[in-house]
Design an enzyme around this catalytic site. Structure first.
Site, short mmCIF file in Angstrom:
data_model
loop_
_atom_site.label_atom_id
_atom_site.label_comp_id
_atom_site.label_asym_id
_atom_site.label_seq_id
_atom_site.Cartn_x
_atom_site.Cartn_y
_atom_site.Cartn_z
CG ASP A 143 28.74 15.24 -19.71
OD1 ASP A 143 28.58 14.07 -18.44
OD2 ASP A 143 29.86 15.77 -19.82
NE ARG A 169 30.97 13.15 -17.82
CZ ARG A 169 32.35 13.15 -18.59
NH1 ARG A 169 33.37 12.83 -18.44
NH2 ARG A 169 32.07 14.08 -19.54
#
Ligand SMILES: [Zn+2]
Length: 229
Positions: free
Chosen positions: A158, A160
């Site tokens: 991930d 983000r």
């Protein structure tokens, strides 16, 4: 990373943002504005009337789209969601994931409530972009789960970040929020920015066999707060 020159007219909003954040207490960390509001218009939709507001990052090329319902006020807790762009789910109705259904449910819930905001964060495929996401889907067709696929392509599971999404909610004038999210990292980012998270609101999503495995992976490998049978 290239540093952007900040236009003098932007300095005033920095001061305002800094002053605002300082009043929020010692937990606040965002002292300098890193996003700027650049456009604002009406958006009539199938679920009702919204405002659509465009922000861009002052520290990267990232752009953000925010849907706002009603008048954001500091003295009431509004429903909010940080929705990470999912072209396949949001636009094409893919049932490999639950993103499209979550976005629909969030818009409907805010519509019922009469006020709230959705920050639409354009970080497709947890930050790897649409083409790499399709590559990851190809690996998933061969049996990899969503995390393994990203890692086999050389990406973190991930990539983000949510701090600017939280800053946008502050910029809208919100101070307390009811968060529609299963992702602890998003909730943490809101708190770290100085927003008071008064409630985590569960979105009622109709389950589907196809994304049950995806949700199980998010729960077991990413610590998402989803209930999986
Ligand atoms: Zn999705």
């Amino acid at each position: 990373m290239t540093l952007k020159l900040i236009h003098p007219s932007k300095r005033r909003s920095e001061h305002v943002a800094a002053a605002t954040v300082e009043r929020l207490g010692s937990k606040a960390v965002a002292h300098v504005a890193t996003v700027e509001r650049v456009a604002d218009a009406r958006l009539p939709t199938e679920t009702g009337e919204w405002r659509i507001i465009g922000f861009h990052s002052l520290s990267s090329a990232e752009e953000f789209v925010v849907l706002v319902k009603g008048e954001p006020r500091a003295n009431r807790a509004s429903l909010v969601r940080i929705h990470s762009q999912c072209l396949t789910g949001d636009v094409f109705g893919s049932i490999k994931c639950d993103c499209g259904r979550q976005l629909d449910a969030a818009m409907k819930l805010i519509e019922q409530e009469g006020h709230g905001a959705i920050v639409y964060q354009q970080q497709e495929g947890r930050g790897i972009g649409i083409i790499n996401k399709i590559r990851a889907y190809a690996l998933q067709d061969e049996g990899a789960d969503t995390i393994e696929a990203n890692e086999r392509l050389g990406f973190e599971a991930d990539m983000r970040r949510y701090d600017q999404c939280a800053e946008i909610l502050l910029d809208l004038g919100l101070r307390a929020v009811r968060v529609m999210s299963d992702n602890p990292a998003k909730i943490r980012a809101l708190r770290q920015a100085g927003l008071q998270v008064v409630e985590r609101v569960r979105l009622e999503i109709e389950p589907h066999d196809l994304f049950a495995g995806y949700l199980k992976t998010k729960k077991e490998k990413m610590g998402h707060l989803v209930s999986v049978a």
